[in-house]
Write a protein that holds these residues in place. Structure first.
Motif, PDB file in Angstrom:
ATOM      1  N   ILE A   1      43.923  17.461  90.907  1.00  0.00           N
ATOM      2  CA  ILE A   1      44.209  16.058  90.584  1.00  0.00           C
ATOM      3  C   ILE A   1      43.811  15.123  91.721  1.00  0.00           C
ATOM      4  N   ALA A   2      43.629  15.682  92.938  1.00  0.00           N
ATOM      5  CA  ALA A   2      43.117  14.849  94.024  1.00  0.00           C
ATOM      6  C   ALA A   2      41.723  14.325  93.695  1.00  0.00           C
ATOM      7  N   SER A   3      40.988  15.084  92.869  1.00  0.00           N
ATOM      8  CA  SER A   3      39.652  14.637  92.471  1.00  0.00           C
ATOM      9  C   SER A   3      39.707  13.601  91.357  1.00  0.00           C
ATOM     10  N   LEU A   4      40.926  13.287  90.894  1.00  0.00           N
ATOM     11  CA  LEU A   4      41.081  12.347  89.774  1.00  0.00           C
ATOM     12  C   LEU A   4      41.618  10.992  90.206  1.00  0.00           C
ATOM     13  N   VAL A   5      41.718  10.789  91.522  1.00  0.00           N
ATOM     14  CA  VAL A   5      42.312   9.542  92.016  1.00  0.00           C
ATOM     15  C   VAL A   5      41.584   8.322  91.462  1.00  0.00           C
ATOM     16  N   ILE A   6      40.250   8.409  91.323  1.00  0.00           N
ATOM     17  CA  ILE A   6      39.505   7.262  90.778  1.00  0.00           C
ATOM     18  C   ILE A   6      39.245   7.414  89.273  1.00  0.00           C
ATOM     19  N   ASP A   7      39.936   8.388  88.627  1.00  0.00           N
ATOM     20  CA  ASP A   7      39.822   8.606  87.185  1.00  0.00           C
ATOM     21  C   ASP A   7      38.363   8.753  86.759  1.00  0.00           C
ATOM     22  N   PRO A   8      37.651   9.753  87.304  1.00  0.00           N
ATOM     23  CA  PRO A   8      36.214   9.876  87.033  1.00  0.00           C
ATOM     24  C   PRO A   8      35.934  10.363  85.612  1.00  0.00           C
ATOM     25  N   PRO A   9      34.853   9.900  85.012  1.00  0.00           N
ATOM     26  CA  PRO A   9      34.481  10.394  83.678  1.00  0.00           C
ATOM     27  C   PRO A   9      33.893  11.792  83.704  1.00  0.00           C
ATOM     28  N   VAL A  10      33.474  12.261  84.892  1.00  0.00           N
ATOM     29  CA  VAL A  10      32.873  13.589  85.023  1.00  0.00           C
ATOM     30  C   VAL A  10      33.596  14.344  86.132  1.00  0.00           C
ATOM     31  N   LEU A  11      33.937  15.600  85.839  1.00  0.00           N
ATOM     32  CA  LEU A  11      34.653  16.416  86.817  1.00  0.00           C
ATOM     33  C   LEU A  11      33.928  17.744  87.001  1.00  0.00           C
ATOM     34  N   PHE A  12      33.642  18.088  88.269  1.00  0.00           N
ATOM     35  CA  PHE A  12      33.036  19.365  88.610  1.00  0.00           C
ATOM     36  C   PHE A  12      34.113  20.265  89.213  1.00  0.00           C
TER      37      PHE A  12
END
Length: 315
Positions: A146-157
């Motif tokens: 969820i740290a990679s979701l701080v900016i609510d990205p449309p693409v997640l690797f």
């Protein structure tokens, strides 16, 4: 529309050619699993798409932006959770996310609000005030995700997000990834565990030696192999008759295990049902102890398409 796309992607490291013309397309809102043996080029592909590694030739785009010439636009639209934790174990979960929010220029109020929102959404609020080093392995990996979701990205690797976790913790990560895709995110993941790809992915791309060798849904890939039929006869003397009976459907010569009194055959998917098989064996006067029809696993598909050794899971 493909949110993630590569064409002829090539990358070498000295004499080692990690990617040899990889083609990849991932539609919006889907989870795509990238599978392959060690050295197949999975992590290299992820790093190129995340603008962390340059490509030698070919083209790669994320959300329509070229990773080589429009790297900043790509970075603003992606999140990345790698194989190693990116959070500080000595900070609390809330502080980790708060600091990341500040780094993404959300401001103190926005960063605090986003941290609390993510912790609540992914059921980590109760532990949020404790140092991360006191959390379980599954909770820590979920925080890393969820740290990679701080900016609510449309693409997640997600590069091997569940490596080393127990099945309960792995399942928690699966649920999180599925929720993100259901809410519109596009997820590209690499994984060591083929059962994980089978359970989670909408589409699977199998790569070997830097190239795609197969792609499709898990069910489509299994259908390429067909189904497996096993017949155990009462006596070893009945084995030839069982082989002859199965030859009606077998897509290759049936195999025989004399000691186990078993005949096995691969048949095309949907070619016959268990009642049909039992009736045919009965009419052919083949006395049987056990009869079974089994769908192939993704492990069998993988091993059939790559040169990798037989193993429980692959990297």
């Amino acid at each position: 529309m493909s949110v993630i796309e590569t064409r002829g992607l090539t990358r070498s490291f000295g004499q080692v050619q990690a990617l040899r013309g990889l083609d990849l397309q991932v539609p919006a809102g889907k989870i795509c699993a990238l599978l392959g043996p060690n050295g197949a080029g999975k992590t290299t592909a992820i790093r190129i798409l995340a603008t962390l590694c340059r490509l030698d030739a070919g083209q790669a785009t994320v959300c329509g932006f070229d990773v080589r010439t429009q790297a900043l636009q790509v970075r603003r639209r992606i999140g990345l959770a790698g194989q190693h934790a990116a959070v500080d174990d000595n900070l609390t979960g809330r502080d980790n996310l708060f600091i990341l929010g500040l780094m993404h220029h959300l401001g103190r109020r926005g960063a605090r609000q986003r941290a609390n929102e993510l912790l609540e959404r992914f059921d980590l609020a109760e532990a949020a005030g404790r140092p991360v080093k006191t959390w379980s392995g599954g909770m820590r990996r979920r925080l890393d995700l969820i740290a990679s979701l701080v900016i609510d990205p449309p693409v997640l690797f997600l590069d091997e997000p569940t490596t080393g976790l127990d099945i309960r913790s792995r399942t928690e990560i699966w649920v999180t990834a599925r929720e993100l895709a259901d809410q519109g995110s596009t997820v590209l993941l690499t994984t060591q565990y083929l059962d994980e790809a089978d359970a989670l992915a909408d589409d699977v791309v199998i790569i070997d030696a830097g190239r795609s060798v197969a792609e499709g849904s898990p069910e489509q890939l299994k259908n390429q192999i067909g189904t497996r039929v096993d017949v155990v006869v009462e006596d070893q003397a009945d084995l030839p008759a069982a082989v002859s009976a199965l030859g009606r459907w077998a897509s290759a010569e049936p195999t025989t295990d004399v000691d186990a009194r078993r005949v096995s055959a691969a048949v095309p998917a949907g070619a016959l049902t268990l009642p049909e098989l039992v009736r045919h064996l009965d009419s052919a006067r083949v006395p049987v102890v056990d009869v079974g029809i089994r769908r192939p696993t993704l492990d069998e598909v993988f091993l059939g398409l790559t040169a990798g050794p037989s193993m429980k899971h692959v990297a």
